[in-house]
Design an enzyme around this catalytic site. Structure first.
Site, short mmCIF file in Angstrom:
data_model
loop_
_atom_site.label_atom_id
_atom_site.label_comp_id
_atom_site.label_asym_id
_atom_site.label_seq_id
_atom_site.Cartn_x
_atom_site.Cartn_y
_atom_site.Cartn_z
N THR A 14 40.99 52.80 47.28
CA THR A 14 39.90 53.80 48.13
C THR A 14 39.00 53.20 47.54
OG1 THR A 14 40.34 55.34 49.31
CG2 THR A 14 40.50 55.34 46.53
N ALA A 168 33.50 48.41 52.05
CA ALA A 168 34.63 47.40 52.73
C ALA A 168 34.43 45.87 52.62
CB ALA A 168 35.01 48.52 54.01
N CYS A 171 34.82 45.21 48.39
CA CYS A 171 36.43 45.54 47.81
C CYS A 171 37.07 45.42 48.96
CB CYS A 171 36.19 46.49 47.40
SG CYS A 171 37.43 47.54 47.06
N THR A 174 39.62 48.44 49.94
CA THR A 174 38.55 49.72 50.43
C THR A 174 38.37 48.75 51.56
OG1 THR A 174 37.41 50.14 48.88
CG2 THR A 174 36.59 50.49 50.80
#
Length: 186
Positions: A14, A168, A171, A174
């Site tokens: 996350t 996003a 990563c 994510t």
């Protein structure tokens, strides 16, 4: 967040970002849950409201652990109404000393209209120096983006959305499925 048992795949899951600006506090989180190298779910809800909507929070780490901690925090907020800092300190003391709780692997960002805090099982209850704080596997990417954007024209929610998009893109743990909660701040 890594599991303590080396035989199990690592759990990465996350990015959670908090921004306080212009009379608002916003916490946003992505929806991806990964187990090892596999995406298990893309629309998990890791950001939620607590204390009848007076507190918002997001978690990074093992989902069941985070739900347990949210329940414990909710109980502390009932015990200390309107005192987020006190409730968080009391939760963290329990987290460190209780044999069951100290095994929980999660971090939390929580905020009310006055304060935003990071909570960890290491005993941390940290308030950011600036209005920005992030946790999770993409946390440093989101944090860097938000700090770069916080002095500009964007409001808190726009900063969260843009920063989470950047995280996003960088990563692999994510995604862009965001859940965002907002409170008017003091």
């Amino acid at each position: 967040m890594a599991q303590t048992d080396d035989r199990l795949p690592q759990m990465h899951a996350t990015t959670i970002l908090m921004v306080r600006k212009g009379g608002r506090v916003v916490i946003g989180g992505d929806g991806q849950v990964s187990l090892g190298q596999t995406i298990v779910k893309g629309n998990a809800r890791k950001v939620r409201r607590l204390a009848k909507g007076a507190v918002i929070g997001g978690f990074a780490g093992a989902t069941a652990d985070a739900f347990t901690l949210f329940e414990r925090l909710e109980a502390k907020l009932e015990q200390y109404p309107g005192q987020l800092s006190r409730a968080c300190v009391e939760l963290t003391k329990d987290w460190r000393t209780d044999r069951y709780l100290r095994r929980l692997e999660a971090m939390m960002l929580v905020a009310d209209k006055e304060v935003g805090l990071l909570l960890s099982g290491a005993g941390d209850v940290l308030e950011p120096e600036t209005g920005v704080m992030a946790i999770g596997s993409g946390g440093n990417y989101a944090l860097s983006a938000a700090r770069a954007l916080e002095d500009g024209e964007l409001d808190a929610e726009a900063i969260v959305r843009r920063s989470m998009k950047i995280a996003a893109e960088i990563c692999v743990y994510t995604n862009g499925n965001l859940v965002i909660e907002t409170l008017d701040a003091a």
